[in-house]
Design a protein around this motif. Structure first.
Motif, mmCIF file in Angstrom:
data_model
loop_
_atom_site.group_PDB
_atom_site.id
_atom_site.type_symbol
_atom_site.label_atom_id
_atom_site.label_comp_id
_atom_site.label_asym_id
_atom_site.label_seq_id
_atom_site.Cartn_x
_atom_site.Cartn_y
_atom_site.Cartn_z
ATOM 1 N N ALA A 315 0.822 -1.225 0.000
ATOM 2 C CA ALA A 315 0.000 0.000 0.000
ATOM 3 C C ALA A 315 0.850 1.268 0.000
ATOM 4 C CB ALA A 315 -0.927 -0.021 1.203
ATOM 5 N N ALA A 316 2.148 1.136 0.346
ATOM 6 C CA ALA A 316 3.001 2.326 0.400
ATOM 7 C C ALA A 316 3.280 2.823 -1.010
ATOM 8 C CB ALA A 316 4.299 1.987 1.111
ATOM 9 N N GLN A 317 3.112 4.109 -1.223
ATOM 10 C CA GLN A 317 3.299 4.640 -2.586
ATOM 11 C C GLN A 317 4.516 5.562 -2.655
ATOM 12 O OE1 GLN A 317 -1.072 5.534 -2.729
ATOM 13 N NE2 GLN A 317 -0.830 4.805 -4.822
ATOM 14 N N CYS A 318 5.552 5.189 -1.883
ATOM 15 C CA CYS A 318 6.764 6.013 -1.814
ATOM 16 C C CYS A 318 7.353 6.239 -3.215
ATOM 17 C CB CYS A 318 7.811 5.353 -0.932
ATOM 18 S SG CYS A 318 7.239 4.900 0.704
ATOM 19 N N GLY A 319 7.344 5.194 -4.037
ATOM 20 C CA GLY A 319 7.938 5.301 -5.368
ATOM 21 C C GLY A 319 7.267 6.380 -6.195
ATOM 22 N N GLN A 330 -1.632 12.062 -1.369
ATOM 23 C CA GLN A 330 -2.375 11.124 -2.232
ATOM 24 C C GLN A 330 -2.021 9.670 -1.940
ATOM 25 O OE1 GLN A 330 -1.199 13.079 -5.947
ATOM 26 N NE2 GLN A 330 -3.332 13.615 -6.325
ATOM 27 N N CYS A 331 -0.962 9.440 -1.137
ATOM 28 C CA CYS A 331 -0.645 8.060 -0.741
ATOM 29 C C CYS A 331 -1.731 7.580 0.221
ATOM 30 C CB CYS A 331 0.731 7.995 -0.070
ATOM 31 S SG CYS A 331 1.048 6.388 0.696
ATOM 32 N N LYS A 332 -2.164 6.334 0.007
ATOM 33 C CA LYS A 332 -3.274 5.801 0.812
ATOM 34 C C LYS A 332 -2.939 5.759 2.306
ATOM 35 C CE LYS A 332 -4.537 2.658 -2.914
ATOM 36 N NZ LYS A 332 -3.226 2.229 -3.441
ATOM 37 N N GLU A 337 -1.884 5.239 8.568
ATOM 38 C CA GLU A 337 -0.893 4.218 8.963
ATOM 39 C C GLU A 337 0.516 4.815 8.998
ATOM 40 O OE1 GLU A 337 -3.136 3.879 6.697
ATOM 41 O OE2 GLU A 337 -4.258 2.014 6.944
ATOM 42 N N CYS A 338 0.778 5.847 8.216
ATOM 43 C CA CYS A 338 2.132 6.391 8.101
ATOM 44 C C CYS A 338 2.178 7.843 8.580
ATOM 45 C CB CYS A 338 2.573 6.293 6.628
ATOM 46 S SG CYS A 338 4.287 6.780 6.379
ATOM 47 N N THR A 339 2.856 8.050 9.696
ATOM 48 C CA THR A 339 3.016 9.389 10.269
ATOM 49 C C THR A 339 4.479 9.552 10.687
ATOM 50 O OG1 THR A 339 2.577 8.597 12.503
ATOM 51 C CG2 THR A 339 0.661 9.363 11.234
ATOM 52 N N VAL A 344 5.960 4.430 7.851
ATOM 53 C CA VAL A 344 6.028 3.194 7.061
ATOM 54 C C VAL A 344 7.129 3.344 6.018
ATOM 55 C CG1 VAL A 344 4.777 1.699 5.450
ATOM 56 C CG2 VAL A 344 3.583 2.684 7.413
ATOM 57 N N GLY A 345 7.191 4.514 5.410
ATOM 58 C CA GLY A 345 8.190 4.767 4.371
ATOM 59 C C GLY A 345 9.204 5.804 4.820
ATOM 60 N N ALA A 346 10.372 5.798 4.143
ATOM 61 C CA ALA A 346 11.454 6.701 4.540
ATOM 62 C C ALA A 346 11.111 8.166 4.283
ATOM 63 C CB ALA A 346 12.727 6.324 3.790
ATOM 64 N N LEU A 347 10.198 8.426 3.358
ATOM 65 C CA LEU A 347 9.844 9.824 3.063
ATOM 66 C C LEU A 347 9.159 10.493 4.239
ATOM 67 C CD1 LEU A 347 9.850 8.280 0.211
ATOM 68 C CD2 LEU A 347 8.490 10.176 -0.557
ATOM 69 N N MET A 348 8.719 9.670 5.195
ATOM 70 C CA MET A 348 8.056 10.214 6.379
ATOM 71 C C MET A 348 9.048 10.351 7.526
ATOM 72 S SD MET A 348 5.107 11.379 7.171
ATOM 73 C CE MET A 348 3.521 10.837 6.559
ATOM 74 N N VAL A 349 10.295 9.906 7.320
ATOM 75 C CA VAL A 349 11.271 9.915 8.420
ATOM 76 C C VAL A 349 12.147 11.152 8.356
ATOM 77 C CG1 VAL A 349 13.182 8.689 9.504
ATOM 78 C CG2 VAL A 349 11.324 7.401 8.454
ATOM 79 N N SER A 354 9.514 14.392 1.488
ATOM 80 C CA SER A 354 8.366 15.233 1.148
ATOM 81 C C SER A 354 7.150 14.891 2.003
ATOM 82 C CB SER A 354 8.042 15.128 -0.341
ATOM 83 O OG SER A 354 7.971 13.792 -0.733
ATOM 84 N N CYS A 355 6.982 13.618 2.398
ATOM 85 C CA CYS A 355 5.810 13.272 3.211
ATOM 86 C C CYS A 355 5.912 13.905 4.597
ATOM 87 C CB CYS A 355 5.679 11.749 3.323
ATOM 88 S SG CYS A 355 5.290 10.993 1.740
ATOM 89 N N ALA A 356 7.114 13.858 5.204
ATOM 90 C CA ALA A 356 7.282 14.462 6.532
ATOM 91 C C ALA A 356 7.092 15.971 6.451
ATOM 92 C CB ALA A 356 8.667 14.132 7.083
HETATM 93 S S1 SF4 Z 1 6.353 7.703 3.323
HETATM 94 FE FE1 SF4 Z 1 4.408 6.920 4.016
HETATM 95 S S2 SF4 Z 1 2.884 8.416 3.326
HETATM 96 FE FE2 SF4 Z 1 4.759 8.785 2.199
HETATM 97 S S3 SF4 Z 1 4.506 7.632 0.319
HETATM 98 FE FE3 SF4 Z 1 5.647 6.311 1.730
HETATM 99 S S4 SF4 Z 1 4.079 5.118 2.768
HETATM 100 FE FE4 SF4 Z 1 3.022 6.826 1.763
#
Ligand code: SF4
Length: 375
Positions: A315-319, A330-332, A337-339, A344-349, A354-356
């Motif tokens: 479900a992770a749409q990091c790519g 727009q990632c589900k 689930e990802c904060t 869940v993905g490195a973009l949130m770390v 960009s997610c963080a």
């Molecule tokens: S970091 Fe988390 S919110 Fe961002 S794309 Fe990856 S899984 Fe989705």
């Protein structure tokens, strides 16, 4: 503060915003990629998106080194460090990046010797101070950080510090930009070029983007006015039908780069034939490996690396976010689930992910003349 206040001056910011609105042709939609994660962070932090007209869209690029590292490399590094009398040393922003069985910080909680260091030289110092243990520095980053790793290896070799090695994950920016431009689902009008990387490589390596691809590039600083000025410069080129490389960040970036840093890199590193990037797949000649002459300090030549390959959770749409095809929200999994607390993905770390950046600043009010200087 010199080089800060004048780049956050409210009246100049307002003027740049006005100029962007004047330059943007209302009949055209502009897609401009900011390559560097530091720019993405600044864009959200300072609410710069809110100063742009709706037809000037910023696309977040792949310039966050933590974000592009595939999970398998983290697993590989942690599996080496599971040996007895081993110290795993890495920058702080690596500590919460999830591997298959947990992040380095979680491994530390389970008893593995994991240390945060501020530089590779700190890791070398750790090795000098702990001669009974082996210290492995988990090196990541673009050309910005690769020279300091190189110089540390030169020093380790000169001093004969044999209980020290580097697990090298350094990547290079140009092949990643090429992969993005080759991607069939990507249409871009120009690039806000990376500021930090360019302090080392200079501006020349972007020439082909302008000459062969017909896309303007403006190497940019990180303050609000830097980024807005760079967008002005890009829009001016586009209005005039030009495509050239310009340097907005002249106060820091020399056109020819940093020759001493490039020499240090050439002494220690060579290009890998190919390397896997999270979200972008395998890209040829896009990463650095340690030369044979430094094999004794290369964790991959010195130890057996399992070469783990891991696919991201389905479900992770990091790519897609990394390639700029999707916006973070727009990632589900975004925000549910990802904060940043439970990524869940490195973009949130990473703060440059960009997610963080989107998560931390999306509720921030748009920048105003009154508050621009205080952010
Ligand atoms: S970091 Fe988390 S919110 Fe961002 S794309 Fe990856 S899984 Fe989705």
């Amino acid at each position: 503060m010199k080089f800060v206040d004048e780049f956050r001056a409210p009246e100049l910011i307002a003027k740049a915003g006005e100029e962007i609105r004047k330059l943007a042709d209302p009949n055209r939609h502009y897609r401009i990629m900011e390559v560097c994660g530091g720019h993405t962070h600044a864009i959200y932090r300072f609410g710069l998106k809110d100063l742009l007209p709706a037809n000037v869209e910023l696309i977040h690029g792949p310039g966050c080194p933590v974000c592009v590292l595939p999970m398998g490399r983290i697993d590989d590094g942690l599996s080496l460090a599971a040996q007895p009398d081993f110290i795993f040393a890495a920058f702080g922003d690596m500590m919460r990046v999830p591997g298959t069985h947990g992040s380095p910080l979680e491994y530390k909680a389970r008893g593995m010797d994991v240390r945060i260091v501020y530089s590779p030289a700190d890791a070398l110092k750790l090795a000098r101070n702990n001669p009974e243990k082996h210290v492995m520095f988990f090196a990541i980053g673009f050309e910005t950080t690769a020279p300091s790793t190189a110089l540390t290896l030169v020093r380790a070799k000169a001093e004969g510090v044999n209980n020290f090695s580097v697990f090298c994950n350094h990547v290079t920016i140009i092949p990643a930009i090429r992969a993005i431009l080759d991607s069939p689902d990507m249409r871009l009008d120009g690039f806000v070029g990376p500021g930090h990387v360019s302090t080392v490589i200079g501006c020349r390596p972007y020439d082909w983007i302008a000459k062969d691809e017909g896309k303007p590039v403006v190497v940019s600083g990180f303050e609000p006015l830097d980024i807005l000025q760079s967008i002005v410069m890009l829009l001016r080129q586009l209005r005039n039908g030009e495509a050239k490389v310009e340097n907005q960040y002249k106060r820091v970036v020399p056109w020819e780069g940093n020759r001493a840093a490039l020499r240090a890199m050439a002494e220690v590193f060579e290009l890998r034939p190919y390397f896997e990037w999270r979200g972008l797949g395998f890209i040829s000649q896009s990463a650095l490996k340690i030369r044979e002459s430094y094999a004794n300090w290369d964790a991959e030549q010195r130890f057996t690396v399992p070469g783990i390959r891991v696919t991201d959770p389905k479900a992770a749409q990091c790519g897609e976010v990394l390639k700029g095809v999707l916006k973070p929200a727009q990632c589900k999994l975004f925000g549910r689930e990802c904060t940043p607390e439970l990524p869940v993905g490195a973009l949130m770390v990473s703060s440059e992910g960009s997610c963080a950046a989107y998560y931390n600043y999306e509720h921030r009010k748009p920048i105003t003349i009154a508050n621009a200087a205080t952010h």
